[in-house]
Design a protein around this motif. Structure first.
Motif, PDB file in Angstrom:
ATOM      1  N   PHE A 158     -41.017 -89.392  62.166  1.00 58.21           N
ATOM      2  CA  PHE A 158     -41.975 -88.827  63.118  1.00 58.21           C
ATOM      3  C   PHE A 158     -41.324 -87.710  63.934  1.00 58.21           C
ATOM      4  N   VAL A 159     -40.110 -87.947  64.419  1.00 55.48           N
ATOM      5  CA  VAL A 159     -39.396 -86.930  65.203  1.00 55.48           C
ATOM      6  C   VAL A 159     -39.055 -85.723  64.318  1.00 55.48           C
ATOM      7  N   ALA A 160     -38.723 -85.980  63.056  1.00 53.13           N
ATOM      8  CA  ALA A 160     -38.412 -84.878  62.145  1.00 53.13           C
ATOM      9  C   ALA A 160     -39.636 -83.987  61.932  1.00 53.13           C
ATOM     10  N   ALA A 161     -40.825 -84.596  61.879  1.00 48.88           N
ATOM     11  CA  ALA A 161     -42.056 -83.790  61.718  1.00 48.88           C
ATOM     12  C   ALA A 161     -42.271 -82.929  62.958  1.00 48.88           C
ATOM     13  N   ALA A 162     -42.019 -83.505  64.150  1.00 49.35           N
ATOM     14  CA  ALA A 162     -42.136 -82.704  65.382  1.00 49.35           C
ATOM     15  C   ALA A 162     -41.123 -81.562  65.360  1.00 49.35           C
ATOM     16  N   ALA A 163     -39.913 -81.842  64.853  1.00 45.91           N
ATOM     17  CA  ALA A 163     -38.876 -80.808  64.783  1.00 45.91           C
ATOM     18  C   ALA A 163     -39.309 -79.659  63.869  1.00 45.91           C
ATOM     19  N   GLU A 164     -40.010 -80.004  62.785  1.00 52.04           N
ATOM     20  CA  GLU A 164     -40.508 -78.943  61.894  1.00 52.04           C
ATOM     21  C   GLU A 164     -41.532 -78.068  62.607  1.00 52.04           C
ATOM     22  N   ASN A 165     -42.374 -78.702  63.411  1.00 52.41           N
ATOM     23  CA  ASN A 165     -43.335 -77.916  64.196  1.00 52.41           C
ATOM     24  C   ASN A 165     -42.608 -76.985  65.166  1.00 52.41           C
ATOM     25  N   VAL A 166     -41.543 -77.500  65.791  1.00 48.39           N
ATOM     26  CA  VAL A 166     -40.763 -76.664  66.714  1.00 48.39           C
ATOM     27  C   VAL A 166     -40.216 -75.448  65.970  1.00 48.39           C
ATOM     28  N   GLN A 167     -39.692 -75.683  64.785  1.00 49.41           N
ATOM     29  CA  GLN A 167     -39.143 -74.564  64.002  1.00 49.41           C
ATOM     30  C   GLN A 167     -40.187 -73.504  63.731  1.00 49.41           C
ATOM     31  N   GLN A 168     -41.395 -73.955  63.369  1.00 45.79           N
ATOM     32  CA  GLN A 168     -42.465 -72.980  63.091  1.00 45.79           C
ATOM     33  C   GLN A 168     -42.845 -72.204  64.339  1.00 45.79           C
ATOM     34  N   VAL A 169     -42.970 -72.922  65.473  1.00 48.79           N
ATOM     35  CA  VAL A 169     -43.372 -72.250  66.716  1.00 48.79           C
ATOM     36  C   VAL A 169     -42.279 -71.281  67.160  1.00 48.79           C
ATOM     37  N   GLU A 170     -41.033 -71.733  67.111  1.00 48.57           N
ATOM     38  CA  GLU A 170     -39.931 -70.874  67.579  1.00 48.57           C
ATOM     39  C   GLU A 170     -39.657 -69.737  66.601  1.00 48.57           C
ATOM     40  N   GLY A 171     -40.077 -69.890  65.352  1.00 47.40           N
ATOM     41  CA  GLY A 171     -39.853 -68.841  64.362  1.00 47.40           C
ATOM     42  C   GLY A 171     -40.926 -67.764  64.375  1.00 47.40           C
ATOM     43  N   ALA A 172     -41.996 -67.959  65.176  1.00 50.60           N
ATOM     44  CA  ALA A 172     -43.069 -66.951  65.216  1.00 50.60           C
ATOM     45  C   ALA A 172     -42.550 -65.670  65.849  1.00 50.60           C
ATOM     46  N   ALA A 173     -43.164 -64.571  65.452  1.00 48.50           N
ATOM     47  CA  ALA A 173     -42.682 -63.261  65.906  1.00 48.50           C
ATOM     48  C   ALA A 173     -42.799 -63.109  67.416  1.00 48.50           C
ATOM     49  N   GLU A 174     -43.779 -63.762  68.038  1.00 51.56           N
ATOM     50  CA  GLU A 174     -43.916 -63.702  69.492  1.00 51.56           C
ATOM     51  C   GLU A 174     -44.673 -64.939  69.948  1.00 51.56           C
ATOM     52  N   ILE A 175     -44.638 -65.185  71.260  1.00 52.49           N
ATOM     53  CA  ILE A 175     -45.363 -66.339  71.785  1.00 52.49           C
ATOM     54  C   ILE A 175     -46.813 -65.946  72.009  1.00 52.49           C
ATOM     55  N   VAL A 176     -47.712 -66.693  71.377  1.00 53.37           N
ATOM     56  CA  VAL A 176     -49.140 -66.417  71.471  1.00 53.37           C
ATOM     57  C   VAL A 176     -49.784 -67.595  72.195  1.00 53.37           C
ATOM     58  N   SER A 177     -50.787 -67.323  73.021  1.00 56.05           N
ATOM     59  CA  SER A 177     -51.548 -68.407  73.637  1.00 56.05           C
ATOM     60  C   SER A 177     -52.362 -69.102  72.547  1.00 56.05           C
ATOM     61  N   VAL A 178     -52.338 -70.439  72.539  1.00 57.73           N
ATOM     62  CA  VAL A 178     -53.098 -71.141  71.491  1.00 57.73           C
ATOM     63  C   VAL A 178     -54.604 -70.949  71.666  1.00 57.73           C
ATOM     64  N   GLU A 179     -55.032 -70.625  72.889  1.00 57.91           N
ATOM     65  CA  GLU A 179     -56.462 -70.337  73.067  1.00 57.91           C
ATOM     66  C   GLU A 179     -56.817 -69.025  72.366  1.00 57.91           C
ATOM     67  N   ASP A 180     -55.975 -68.009  72.544  1.00 61.80           N
ATOM     68  CA  ASP A 180     -56.228 -66.726  71.866  1.00 61.80           C
ATOM     69  C   ASP A 180     -56.166 -66.908  70.350  1.00 61.80           C
ATOM     70  N   ALA A 181     -55.174 -67.665  69.898  1.00 65.50           N
ATOM     71  CA  ALA A 181     -55.040 -67.875  68.450  1.00 65.50           C
ATOM     72  C   ALA A 181     -56.278 -68.583  67.897  1.00 65.50           C
ATOM     73  N   SER A 182     -56.826 -69.534  68.672  1.00 66.85           N
ATOM     74  CA  SER A 182     -58.029 -70.259  68.233  1.00 66.85           C
ATOM     75  C   SER A 182     -59.190 -69.300  68.036  1.00 66.85           C
ATOM     76  N   VAL A 183     -59.372 -68.404  69.007  1.00 67.28           N
ATOM     77  CA  VAL A 183     -60.492 -67.461  68.934  1.00 67.28           C
ATOM     78  C   VAL A 183     -60.280 -66.466  67.802  1.00 67.28           C
ATOM     79  N   ASP A 184     -59.032 -66.007  67.664  1.00 65.17           N
ATOM     80  CA  ASP A 184     -58.727 -64.934  66.710  1.00 65.17           C
ATOM     81  C   ASP A 184     -58.748 -65.381  65.256  1.00 65.17           C
ATOM     82  N   THR A 185     -58.741 -66.681  64.986  1.00 66.56           N
ATOM     83  CA  THR A 185     -58.643 -67.118  63.592  1.00 66.56           C
ATOM     84  C   THR A 185     -59.763 -66.536  62.739  1.00 66.56           C
ATOM     85  N   TRP A 186     -60.918 -66.257  63.364  1.00 68.05           N
ATOM     86  CA  TRP A 186     -62.059 -65.713  62.615  1.00 68.05           C
ATOM     87  C   TRP A 186     -61.775 -64.347  62.014  1.00 68.05           C
ATOM     88  N   ILE A 187     -60.832 -63.590  62.614  1.00 70.77           N
ATOM     89  CA  ILE A 187     -60.599 -62.230  62.102  1.00 70.77           C
ATOM     90  C   ILE A 187     -59.260 -62.105  61.390  1.00 70.77           C
TER      91      ILE A 187
END
Ligand SMILES: [Zn+2]
Length: 587
Positions: A341-370
């Motif tokens: 379970f902790v390893a799965a959370a660690a994988e999520n951390v890697q994905q979030v920290e590997g993103a090109a920039e920090i995005v608000s999850v609210e903005d990302a939710s809205v933007d998924t349509w485009i």
């Protein structure tokens, strides 16, 4: 053959499976009110759960409209998804058309020899101006030796293949398998969980054992979290074509899920005797949508509007927190231990920290349509939303001494919104959390709406999860490459200011050698990194093919610092912290 199944309702007939026929033949009948001279009917432009405009009308051809006596009726298009039919004073209007989206996509439909699947949004037009709460009958007209697997309800006393939906929403929310495929079921909490797998050869005894065991444990764990099963049955449809797929994905529905899974992900891991590691989290994620999003639904999607996009800032909750509960269910169902379970959370951390920039999850939710091109926002709110779910769960458990959890928030949303026939907003969500975790408004402002780095160090240790930060010194050439060519790698883009830029490389060049390292092998970046990690600033020769000539030029080794965050279960955590992790991910 016209059908008049329900005198006043709307009826549909879908014919498929004729020899050599790769088309769905759709017949629909609509009642017409006295004096109504025009009937408008539309196909949806999107499928709930798949947040993308798809314009299913684009696949329709050979459209015609007629009166009950067979007289053809005039029609034209009012807009790309809407047909305008002159009723000619007929009491009912029939339409016929063919459609063949023919794609292995979760929101489309496909016909192969001996097998077909469809999504109702692709096939069933709705009349405009009468809402979506009308009952509908549908007959699936397929060869006699074809099976049918669907979440649709059989019509009482109806012929084979005759189903009745209480509303248009239910009608189009039941993807359907037709043809030759494997079909079996397990009982969980008194209701059947059915499993349909195409092709039937994919459901070997080993796959059946592992999938049915996973489904049984996942369904039981999630029923327990939510306080009981919400429906009288559930259907899992798995498409596992080895030729068409090298990915795995799923789409949720109110009493079923449709998954496309590469055969290699479905097959049990030989060493560990369990499903490929993609498959169990996918099944658990789509199953949890049964509550979160199909029932606990953002107000912006209540009710569903099939003619327009319905953006909501809450997909981090509907998708990301669903991902969190998939991991929770795997742990509570005994399919994972706490370290996994902790390893799965660690994988999520890697994905979030590997993103090109920090995005608000609210903005990302809205933007998924485009589908923004500059950062993979379409996926971003899954790992970040999952971590936000974990942290909110920890904060609530910590603030209430373990008496309350995110499970209580989920159950209270179900009771206060779904059971009262309405959608929820961010304010509603925060209000429910605030009673147990008073700091939620600050948390929301900084990490959900805001763009501050996630507070791993202050929150995760409360649950006995240790956070380690690492810095790696990595030498960088500064080219993107995706394939080898002529003993080297073809250069896609060159990073400005990098070593590649310094020696004058350009897109389309072929990189042959960097210092001592030949690029002919796919592992050359690893060789380069280990050889030059401590050579910052030293001269290095780069050989590449440019405009047909091989050139060697000298630049300086560049080294970048890459920061990463690792998580592990802390075996020395105090009893309160260990109890929080056990509450989240214990059996
Ligand atoms: Zn999902």
């Amino acid at each position: 053959m016209p059908c008049a199944l329900l005198a006043q309702g709307i009826s549909y007939r879908v014919r498929a499976g004729g020899a050599g026929d790769r088309t769905f033949h759709v017949h629909a009948e609509f009642p017409v009110r006295a004096g109504q001279d025009t009937l408008l009917i539309s196909l949806p432009v999107w499928s709930p759960g798949s947040y993308e405009i798809m314009d299913y009308a684009r696949y329709v051809h050979t459209f015609s409209a007629s009166a009950p006596d067979g007289r053809p009726l005039f029609w034209d298009k009012r807009d790309p998804s809407t047909w305008r039919i002159a009723t000619g004073a007929a009491g009912r209007v029939s339409v016929d058309f063919e459609t063949d989206p023919d794609s292995v996509a979760l929101e489309l439909s496909r016909i192969e020899p001996g097998f077909a699947y469809f999504n109702g949004t692709n096939l069933f037009p709705y009349p405009n101006g009468v809402g979506f709460d009308f009952p509908a009958d549908v007959v699936l007209d397929v060869p006699g030796d074809w099976r049918i697997a669907t979440g649709l309800t059989p019509a009482p006393g109806g012929e084979r293949g005759h189903y009745r939906a209480a509303s248009y929403h239910d009608l189009v929310d039941c993807p359907t398998f037709l043809g030759h495929f494997a079909f079996d079921s397990v009982m969980v909490d008194g209701r059947p969980v059915r499993l349909a797998v195409y092709p039937d050869s994919a459901l070997t005894p080993a796959v059946w054992d592992s999938v049915s065991e996973a489904l049984r444990r996942i369904a039981a764990a999630e029923d327990r979290i939510m306080g009981g099963e919400p429906d009288s049955g559930y259907t899992v449809l798995i498409y596992a074509d080895p030729e068409a797929l090298d990915w795995a994905g799923g789409l949720e529905h109110h009493n079923s899920q449709l998954d496309a899974i590469a055969m290699e992900f479905l097959a049990p891991d030989r060493k560990r005797g369990v499903l490929g590691e993609f498959t169990r989290p996918l099944l658990a994620h789509e199953f949890f949508h049964l509550w979160n999003v199909k029932r606990i639904r953002p107000a912006a999607m209540w009710p569903y509007d099939y003619a327009h996009a319905q953006p909501t800032p809450l997909l981090w909750w509907s998708e990301g927190v669903t991902d969190y509960y998939a991991d929770v269910a795997l742990a509570r169902g005994g399919l994972w231990d706490q370290d996994q379970f902790v390893a799965a959370a660690a994988e999520n951390v890697q994905q979030v920290e590997g993103a090109a920039e920090i995005v608000s999850v609210e903005d990302a939710s809205v933007d998924t349509w485009i589908h923004p091109t500059w950062v993979d926002e379409a996926q971003y709110y899954y790992p970040k939303g999952s971590l936000l779910g974990l942290m909110l769960d920890i904060e609530i458990r910590s603030a209430t001494g373990g008496r309350r959890s995110l499970d209580d928030v989920m159950r209270s949303l179900l009771a206060d919104f779904w059971l009262r026939g309405r959608g929820f907003t961010t304010a509603d969500l925060l209000e429910r959390i605030r009673g147990w975790y008073p700091g939620v408004d600050d948390f929301y402002g900084r990490y959900i709406r805001g763009r501050e780095p996630l507070p791993y160090d202050s929150v995760l240790p409360l649950a006995g999860i240790a956070v380690e930060r690492h810095e790696n010194r990595v030498p960088i050439v500064g080219v993107s490459t995706d394939r080898t060519e002529g003993g080297g790698v073809l250069v896609g883009t060159v990073v400005p200011g990098s070593l590649a830029d310094e020696v004058g490389m350009a897109a389309g060049d072929v990189l042959l050698r960097v210092g001592d390292v030949e690029t002919a092998t796919p592992l050359w970046p690893l060789a380069f990194q280990s050889r030059y990690a401590r050579a910052e600033g030293q001269p290095i020769a780069v050989t590449f093919r440019h405009a047909g000539r091989i050139v060697t030029r000298t630049g300086a080794v560049q080294v970048r610092t890459l920061r990463s965050v690792a998580l592990r279960r802390d075996p020395h955590a105090g009893p309160a912290a260990a109890a929080i992790l056990a509450g989240i991910a214990g059996r």
